[in-house]
Scaffold this motif. Sequence first.
Motif, PDB file in Angstrom:
ATOM      1  N   LYS A  65      -2.280  22.446  -1.637  1.00 32.65           N
ATOM      2  CA  LYS A  65      -0.924  22.992  -1.614  1.00 32.65           C
ATOM      3  C   LYS A  65      -0.391  23.260  -3.014  1.00 32.65           C
ATOM      4  O   LYS A  65       0.263  24.293  -3.256  1.00 32.65           O
ATOM      5  N   TYR A  66      -0.637  22.336  -3.949  1.00 35.72           N
ATOM      6  CA  TYR A  66      -0.081  22.466  -5.298  1.00 35.72           C
ATOM      7  C   TYR A  66      -1.105  22.937  -6.333  1.00 35.72           C
ATOM      8  O   TYR A  66      -0.814  22.971  -7.527  1.00 35.72           O
ATOM      9  N   ASN A  67      -2.302  23.288  -5.842  1.00 37.51           N
ATOM     10  CA  ASN A  67      -3.357  23.836  -6.717  1.00 37.51           C
ATOM     11  C   ASN A  67      -3.666  22.897  -7.880  1.00 37.51           C
ATOM     12  O   ASN A  67      -3.695  23.304  -9.050  1.00 37.51           O
ATOM     13  N   THR A  68      -3.887  21.624  -7.557  1.00 37.66           N
ATOM     14  CA  THR A  68      -4.235  20.610  -8.558  1.00 37.66           C
ATOM     15  C   THR A  68      -5.443  19.824  -8.054  1.00 37.66           C
ATOM     16  O   THR A  68      -5.719  19.811  -6.847  1.00 37.66           O
ATOM     17  N   PRO A  69      -6.168  19.144  -8.943  1.00 35.97           N
ATOM     18  CA  PRO A  69      -7.278  18.290  -8.482  1.00 35.97           C
ATOM     19  C   PRO A  69      -6.742  17.159  -7.597  1.00 35.97           C
ATOM     20  O   PRO A  69      -5.623  16.672  -7.821  1.00 35.97           O
ATOM     21  N   PRO A  70      -7.480  16.731  -6.585  1.00 38.61           N
ATOM     22  CA  PRO A  70      -7.001  15.656  -5.709  1.00 38.61           C
ATOM     23  C   PRO A  70      -6.964  14.314  -6.447  1.00 38.61           C
ATOM     24  O   PRO A  70      -7.792  14.059  -7.315  1.00 38.61           O
ATOM     25  N   ILE A  71      -5.982  13.503  -6.091  1.00 37.39           N
ATOM     26  CA  ILE A  71      -5.904  12.175  -6.701  1.00 37.39           C
ATOM     27  C   ILE A  71      -6.936  11.245  -6.057  1.00 37.39           C
ATOM     28  O   ILE A  71      -7.341  11.441  -4.905  1.00 37.39           O
ATOM     29  N   LYS A  72      -7.359  10.246  -6.814  1.00 38.45           N
ATOM     30  CA  LYS A  72      -8.297   9.235  -6.328  1.00 38.45           C
ATOM     31  C   LYS A  72      -7.776   7.861  -6.713  1.00 38.45           C
ATOM     32  O   LYS A  72      -7.002   7.722  -7.660  1.00 38.45           O
ATOM     33  N   LEU A  73      -8.225   6.840  -5.998  1.00 39.11           N
ATOM     34  CA  LEU A  73      -7.782   5.468  -6.251  1.00 39.11           C
ATOM     35  C   LEU A  73      -8.875   4.662  -6.928  1.00 39.11           C
ATOM     36  O   LEU A  73     -10.061   4.809  -6.608  1.00 39.11           O
ATOM     37  N   SER A  74      -8.464   3.805  -7.860  1.00 43.09           N
ATOM     38  CA  SER A  74      -9.419   2.834  -8.413  1.00 43.09           C
ATOM     39  C   SER A  74      -9.759   1.826  -7.327  1.00 43.09           C
ATOM     40  O   SER A  74      -9.068   1.738  -6.293  1.00 43.09           O
ATOM     41  N   GLU A  75     -10.822   1.051  -7.525  1.00 43.87           N
ATOM     42  CA  GLU A  75     -11.245   0.080  -6.507  1.00 43.87           C
ATOM     43  C   GLU A  75     -10.144  -0.939  -6.229  1.00 43.87           C
ATOM     44  O   GLU A  75      -9.901  -1.317  -5.074  1.00 43.87           O
ATOM     45  N   GLU A  76      -9.466  -1.407  -7.302  1.00 44.38           N
ATOM     46  CA  GLU A  76      -8.384  -2.392  -7.128  1.00 44.38           C
ATOM     47  C   GLU A  76      -7.207  -1.787  -6.370  1.00 44.38           C
ATOM     48  O   GLU A  76      -6.607  -2.430  -5.501  1.00 44.38           O
ATOM     49  N   ALA A  77      -6.889  -0.532  -6.680  1.00 43.43           N
ATOM     50  CA  ALA A  77      -5.775   0.148  -5.999  1.00 43.43           C
ATOM     51  C   ALA A  77      -6.099   0.366  -4.524  1.00 43.43           C
ATOM     52  O   ALA A  77      -5.228   0.194  -3.654  1.00 43.43           O
ATOM     53  N   LEU A  78      -7.346   0.725  -4.234  1.00 43.27           N
ATOM     54  CA  LEU A  78      -7.760   0.926  -2.837  1.00 43.27           C
ATOM     55  C   LEU A  78      -7.633  -0.366  -2.044  1.00 43.27           C
ATOM     56  O   LEU A  78      -7.182  -0.375  -0.889  1.00 43.27           O
ATOM     57  N   GLU A  79      -8.009  -1.465  -2.676  1.00 45.83           N
ATOM     58  CA  GLU A  79      -7.910  -2.766  -2.006  1.00 45.83           C
ATOM     59  C   GLU A  79      -6.463  -3.100  -1.660  1.00 45.83           C
ATOM     60  O   GLU A  79      -6.179  -3.651  -0.586  1.00 45.83           O
ATOM     61  N   VAL A  80      -5.543  -2.719  -2.538  1.00 45.45           N
ATOM     62  CA  VAL A  80      -4.126  -2.996  -2.301  1.00 45.45           C
ATOM     63  C   VAL A  80      -3.599  -2.199  -1.110  1.00 45.45           C
ATOM     64  O   VAL A  80      -2.928  -2.738  -0.235  1.00 45.45           O
ATOM     65  N   ILE A  81      -3.933  -0.904  -1.043  1.00 44.28           N
ATOM     66  CA  ILE A  81      -3.385  -0.102   0.065  1.00 44.28           C
ATOM     67  C   ILE A  81      -4.013  -0.487   1.400  1.00 44.28           C
ATOM     68  O   ILE A  81      -3.399  -0.317   2.455  1.00 44.28           O
ATOM     69  N   LEU A  82      -5.249  -1.018   1.364  1.00 40.68           N
ATOM     70  CA  LEU A  82      -5.873  -1.466   2.614  1.00 40.68           C
ATOM     71  C   LEU A  82      -5.193  -2.723   3.157  1.00 40.68           C
ATOM     72  O   LEU A  82      -5.179  -2.952   4.362  1.00 40.68           O
ATOM     73  N   LYS A  83      -4.635  -3.538   2.255  1.00 35.23           N
ATOM     74  CA  LYS A  83      -3.982  -4.778   2.670  1.00 35.23           C
ATOM     75  C   LYS A  83      -2.474  -4.615   2.879  1.00 35.23           C
ATOM     76  O   LYS A  83      -1.822  -5.504   3.423  1.00 35.23           O
ATOM     77  N   TYR A  84      -1.932  -3.496   2.430  1.00 33.05           N
ATOM     78  CA  TYR A  84      -0.484  -3.261   2.541  1.00 33.05           C
ATOM     79  C   TYR A  84      -0.097  -3.071   4.015  1.00 33.05           C
ATOM     80  O   TYR A  84      -0.835  -2.450   4.787  1.00 33.05           O
ATOM     81  N   PRO A  85       1.056  -3.619   4.469  1.00 33.42           N
ATOM     82  CA  PRO A  85       1.409  -3.570   5.896  1.00 33.42           C
ATOM     83  C   PRO A  85       1.892  -2.218   6.417  1.00 33.42           C
ATOM     84  O   PRO A  85       1.948  -2.004   7.614  1.00 33.42           O
ATOM     85  N   TRP A  86       2.288  -1.288   5.559  1.00 29.24           N
ATOM     86  CA  TRP A  86       2.728   0.054   5.958  1.00 29.24           C
ATOM     87  C   TRP A  86       3.714   0.038   7.120  1.00 29.24           C
ATOM     88  O   TRP A  86       3.396   0.502   8.226  1.00 29.24           O
ATOM     89  N   PRO A  87       4.908  -0.481   6.898  1.00 26.68           N
ATOM     90  CA  PRO A  87       5.900  -0.518   7.990  1.00 26.68           C
ATOM     91  C   PRO A  87       6.284   0.868   8.501  1.00 26.68           C
ATOM     92  O   PRO A  87       6.686   1.017   9.653  1.00 26.68           O
ATOM     93  N   GLY A  88       6.152   1.900   7.645  1.00 21.66           N
ATOM     94  CA  GLY A  88       6.448   3.270   8.077  1.00 21.66           C
ATOM     95  C   GLY A  88       5.228   4.007   8.595  1.00 21.66           C
ATOM     96  O   GLY A  88       5.299   5.194   8.930  1.00 21.66           O
ATOM     97  N   ASN A  89       4.088   3.307   8.636  1.00 21.57           N
ATOM     98  CA  ASN A  89       2.837   3.819   9.193  1.00 21.57           C
ATOM     99  C   ASN A  89       2.365   5.103   8.517  1.00 21.57           C
ATOM    100  O   ASN A  89       2.499   5.248   7.308  1.00 21.57           O
ATOM    101  N   ILE A  90       1.805   6.048   9.297  1.00 19.92           N
ATOM    102  CA  ILE A  90       1.180   7.243   8.728  1.00 19.92           C
ATOM    103  C   ILE A  90       2.188   8.065   7.941  1.00 19.92           C
ATOM    104  O   ILE A  90       1.879   8.630   6.884  1.00 19.92           O
ATOM    105  N   ARG A  91       3.409   8.139   8.434  1.00 21.18           N
ATOM    106  CA  ARG A  91       4.454   8.912   7.747  1.00 21.18           C
ATOM    107  C   ARG A  91       4.702   8.354   6.348  1.00 21.18           C
ATOM    108  O   ARG A  91       4.837   9.106   5.386  1.00 21.18           O
ATOM    109  N   GLN A  92       4.733   7.041   6.228  1.00 21.21           N
ATOM    110  CA  GLN A  92       4.952   6.419   4.919  1.00 21.21           C
ATOM    111  C   GLN A  92       3.761   6.662   3.997  1.00 21.21           C
ATOM    112  O   GLN A  92       3.939   6.944   2.803  1.00 21.21           O
TER     113      GLN A  92
END
Length: 391
Positions: free
Chosen positions: A204-231
């Motif tokens: 959409k914005y014609n930029t390279p896609p963002i990626k997560l470091s291993e530590e950052a990925l671990e955080v989002i996997l454990k995060y509870p996401w109260p707003g779910n997919i929308r959040q």
Amino acid sequence: MNIQQAKARFGIIGNCPKLETAINVSLQVAPTDISILVVGESGTGKENIPKIIHQNSQRKHNPYISVNCGAIPEGTIDSELFGHEKGSFTGAHDNRKGYFESAHEGTIFLDEVGELPIASQARLLRVLENGEIIKVGSSKTQKVNVRIIAATNVNLPEAVKKGEFREDLYYRLNTISINLPALRKRGDDISLLFKKFAGDFSEKYNTPPIKLSEEALEVILKYPWPGNIRQLRNFVAQLSIIEKERLISLNKVRNVLPKIDNNEIIKFHDESKAELSEREILYKVLFDMKKDLNELKKVTYNLIQKEGNTEILQSLNTTIFNKQGKEEKVILKQEKIPQTINIEESLSLFEHEKRLIQKSLLKHKGKRKNAASELGISERTLYRKLKEFGL
């Protein structure tokens, strides 16, 4: 259509067993005309289920109408859903079809069905039981052939116990229940969705896609996401737009994600509890103000004593600072009539709210609309409070 085809057709990402079970049940019930209740937290993608059902049913070439019941004002919801006759109310200059009549021979999806007023619930029950609607301002019944699929993030059994949702309507809607899992329960689907959204925003914005470091990925996997997919989607959008570095570090993720107590349990949103919390804060502020006022009185009294102004001292009753039982009595001596101000502390929040509603109804001669407007609440909330207080 199988599960994989359904996911590809409707853009559903993930391999969670509970998600695939929900899609499989949707495909199985699609050829029938039974009512379906889709249950899940806000932001879990409940709107995809009725689309799958409609597109795999015999009604797929007929209308599909989606209605957000929570977004329609209480005063107009019956007109929107069931239509109205010309002259039935101010502004009704012509006859109007409602959503049910417009969806004849097709499917209607009622999102946030738990927000329907009690009166509208009775009309909906008539459609489910007899296939009939009555337009606002009319006494004639009209036959409609509509398949109803409803969704809610409200705990309907609890709402039934509180008298906020009709029990008979709940059982008629809940012929088949399809449960969508919360994002925090979908494991590796979180990383798949992150990659999907990152790719979407990159394109959409014609930029390279963002990626997560291993530590950052671990955080989002454990995060509870109260707003779910929308959040999660909003989270990826924010990082994609703001961050110049395409590799997102742990610190950046922590700075963007709202802090949530790990021990916090995500529950169904309960509007009545939210309102009560606001009232508790209001009364706490009022009582704190009263306490500050008493402190100010003491300081003033001490200053008068130090200055030795006997005239002012003689005109004041020193019991102004002394508590007497459950009340504080403030007595100001005047030449003619003493004035007594009672500051009540013993009333509970329940009693305060009940008294405010009683006074407002009395002031407006029982007109609920005017009373609700003065109290700053909706008619629906006032109706619920009247039942709660037995008024």
